[in-house]
Design an enzyme around this catalytic site. Structure first.
Site, mmCIF file in Angstrom:
data_model
loop_
_atom_site.group_PDB
_atom_site.id
_atom_site.type_symbol
_atom_site.label_atom_id
_atom_site.label_comp_id
_atom_site.label_asym_id
_atom_site.label_seq_id
_atom_site.Cartn_x
_atom_site.Cartn_y
_atom_site.Cartn_z
ATOM 1 N N ASP A 1 -2.612 10.480 -5.901
ATOM 2 C CA ASP A 1 -1.202 10.435 -6.330
ATOM 3 C C ASP A 1 -0.603 9.033 -6.273
ATOM 4 O O ASP A 1 0.508 8.811 -6.733
ATOM 5 C CB ASP A 1 -0.359 11.402 -5.486
ATOM 6 N N LYS B 1 0.865 -1.183 0.000
ATOM 7 C CA LYS B 1 0.000 0.000 0.000
ATOM 8 C C LYS B 1 0.902 1.233 0.000
ATOM 9 O O LYS B 1 1.811 1.327 0.829
ATOM 10 C CB LYS B 1 -0.854 -0.049 1.272
ATOM 11 N N ASP C 1 -16.127 -1.845 -0.424
ATOM 12 C CA ASP C 1 -14.778 -2.221 -0.868
ATOM 13 C C ASP C 1 -13.855 -2.454 0.328
ATOM 14 O O ASP C 1 -12.724 -2.895 0.153
ATOM 15 C CB ASP C 1 -14.186 -1.147 -1.795
HETATM 16 P P1 AMP Z 1 -9.676 3.620 0.980
HETATM 17 O O1 AMP Z 1 -10.484 4.754 1.508
HETATM 18 O O2 AMP Z 1 -8.236 3.610 1.436
HETATM 19 O O3 AMP Z 1 -10.322 2.296 1.189
HETATM 20 O O4 AMP Z 1 -9.559 3.853 -0.598
HETATM 21 C C1 AMP Z 1 -10.673 3.972 -1.440
HETATM 22 C C2 AMP Z 1 -10.205 4.054 -2.875
HETATM 23 O O5 AMP Z 1 -9.400 5.210 -3.080
HETATM 24 C C3 AMP Z 1 -9.366 2.884 -3.345
HETATM 25 O O6 AMP Z 1 -9.665 2.654 -4.696
HETATM 26 C C4 AMP Z 1 -7.952 3.403 -3.190
HETATM 27 O O7 AMP Z 1 -7.041 2.738 -4.029
HETATM 28 C C5 AMP Z 1 -8.123 4.856 -3.582
HETATM 29 N N1 AMP Z 1 -7.098 5.731 -3.002
HETATM 30 C C6 AMP Z 1 -6.968 6.111 -1.698
HETATM 31 N N2 AMP Z 1 -5.917 6.936 -1.538
HETATM 32 C C7 AMP Z 1 -5.332 7.071 -2.752
HETATM 33 C C8 AMP Z 1 -4.213 7.809 -3.269
HETATM 34 N N3 AMP Z 1 -3.443 8.562 -2.472
HETATM 35 N N4 AMP Z 1 -3.931 7.709 -4.584
HETATM 36 C C9 AMP Z 1 -4.695 6.957 -5.405
HETATM 37 N N5 AMP Z 1 -5.758 6.254 -5.007
HETATM 38 C C10 AMP Z 1 -6.095 6.314 -3.688
HETATM 39 MG MG MG Z 2 -10.056 0.457 0.846
#
Ligand code: AMP
Ligand code: MG
Length: 486
Positions: free
Chosen positions: A129, A117, A256
């Protein structure tokens, strides 16, 4: 994109996910790391995976943990998934800053994903990013390992590597990659993505893959897909019941972020509740309280219904019959949840799970709420009370006649002090201590994170000198707020 080096690291990765489900696996590679430095390594987990910790500390090992060194047996992929985020459907999420390196077979013969990650942008990055900062990756390491030590199914943390790359958030922060291990990264959102393609054979292959990896007993059932749904319902119900029993607030229970295995995943805005209140919310973006502590069982059930929808065409050709099967599985969720929670709450009172324990448990919750008692401290104090010293417990309550009346009825049932001590942790990663440790780490001092980790890895063993780790946040810490996507 930068070239990655190949390495003689003789690690036997497999690519079962990518081979079974190429439609959901996009070959990709990690971004380079200007100055990789290993911040944390989980030696015990490395041993479980038959990985040599010393090799992981070497140049190639750190490269493996950061994604820049790919063993010949590995071929990293970004995984596709969809998801309901705060109830709204996003058809295309996926690994926007993560990569699946491959699977390893652990010492028990189980397949485990190695997943990174913060490893750089992918075609799923949307506006992001692709990177992650040191603080949040250390936070996931500490909290996921604390959850594991508490006996709660979870993804694990193998290590954190600082990349030497600055990442831009509200300020510029040091970047990092977390190497995460899970029994798989199949999510409810993975099934939603597969179902949204309209390709029923893809959903079937995904379901077969999930059965093989997580619920193999379903394969020999008369109705394997229904058995899968029931098994997932039971696994998720048990998981959320365990969260509730330790006061864990996940904070972003989007579909997700719910696994098919029943492991906790994605430690973004999560936190441990201090003062008991079902309405507790920490996440800055959860203004409606959708993912509040007390809502978690309902939300899990809502997410499970989204999972069931993806399986409907596999359950029965007749859609009415398929829907009624799915409804029965939601019933499995409800009974498993209430049984697990009731048994767990009784154990937290040092009692066998029966009607008397259930009633006392409910009454104690009311008393804890009314007196604003710290969840962890309140339950832990029951051990001393069962041994005859009720003063530490009484000191937590405003309503003394209420707790005294409760205590006399509870003591009459002869609670088991040893059961109390091994069920009610003394140390959880308290929010103010986590923040203090992460601030120090971001400024370059890893000692507080390492100390906190050592404490929470043995949550039930009370040790002299660690009193501050067992004490709620001081008043001036204020209301705690957590942030997603950091
Ligand atoms: P999360 O809230 O971490 O479960 O992420 C939700 C979605 O946002 C997932 O598809 C992640 O891969 C994407 N995501 C979260 N942070 C980033 C980031 N800094 N750059 C690209 N995608 C992100
Ligand atoms: Mg997630």
């Amino acid at each position: 994109m930068d070239e990655v080096t190949t390495t003689p690291l003789a690690i036997p990765f497999t690519q079962q996910f990518a081979a079974d489900l190429p439609e959901l696996a996009l070959p990709w590679q990690a971004a380079e790391t200007p100055d990789p430095q290993l911040l944390l390594l989980n030696d015990a987990l490395a041993a479980e995976l038959d990985l040599d910790p010393e090799a992981l500390r070497g140049l190639d090992g750190v490269g493996l943990l950061a994604g820049t060194t790919v063993p010949p047996s590995a071929s990293p992929v970004a995984q596709a998934y969809s998801g309901h985020q705060f109830g709204g459907y996003s058809p295309r999420l996926g690994d926007g800053r993560a990569l699946l390196i491959g699977e390893l077979t652990d010492r028990d013969g189980q397949l485990r994903d190695l997943h990174l990650k913060g490893s750089g942008p992918t075609p799923f990055s949307r506006g992001g990013d692709g990177f992650a900062a040191v603080g949040p990756m250390l936070r996931e390491h500490v909290i996921s390992e604390a959850m594991h030590a508490l006996g709660i199914p979870t993804t694990r943390a193998l290590g954190v590597v600082a990349t030497g790359r600055p990442v831009r958030r509200e300020t510029v922060l040091p970047g990092a990659v977390l190497a995460r291990v899970a029994s798989s990264h199949l999510r409810v959102g993975t099934f939603q993505y597969a179902a949204s393609t309209g390709d029923l054979e893809l959903v079937r292959r995904l379901a077969d893959h999930a059965i093989e990896r997580h619920h193999p007993e379903a394969a020999s059932s008369e109705h394997p897909y229904r058995a899968l749904l029931d098994a997932v319902a039971a696994a998720q119900a048990e998981l959320v019941a365990r969260w509730m029993l330790v006061g864990f607030v996940h904070g972003v229970m989007n579909t997700d972020n719910m696994t098919i295995s029943g492991e906790t995943i994605d430690y973004g805005p999560c936190a441990f509740m201090e003062t008991y209140d079902p309405a507790t919310v920490y996440s800055s973006i959860d203004t409606g309280g959708r993912y509040a502590y007390g809502n978690q069982p309902l939300v899990a059930q809502w997410n499970l219904a989204r999972f069931a929808e993806t399986l409907l065409p596999l359950l029965d050709d007749d859609s009415d019959r398929a829907v009624s099967m799915a409804e029965e599985s939601l019933g499995v969720f409800r009974t498993t949840y209430s049984d697990t929670y009731a048994a767990g709450l009784a154990a937290k009172l040092g009692l066998p799970a029966d009607d008397a324990a259930h009633a006392l448990g409910e009454e104690l919750l009311t008393l804890l709420h009314a007196s604003h008692v710290d969840w962890t401290t309140g339950f832990r104090a029951l051990g001393a009370a069962a041994r005859g010293d009720a003063e530490p417990l009484r000191g937590l309550f405003l309503d003394l006649p209420g707790i005294d009346d409760w205590l006399s009825r509870w003591r009459a049932l002869d609670p088991d002090p040893a059961l109390l001590d091994r069920t009610n942790p003394v140390y959880v990663p308290r929010n103010h201590l986590v923040e203090e440790a992460l601030d120090a780490a971001t400024a370059g001092d890893l000692d507080p994170v390492q100390r906190l980790l050592e404490v929470v890895l043995h949550p039930f063993d009370e040790r002299p000198g660690l009193e501050r780790y067992a004490t709620p946040a001081p008043q001036d810490f204020g209301r705690y707020i957590t942030y997603c996507g950091t």
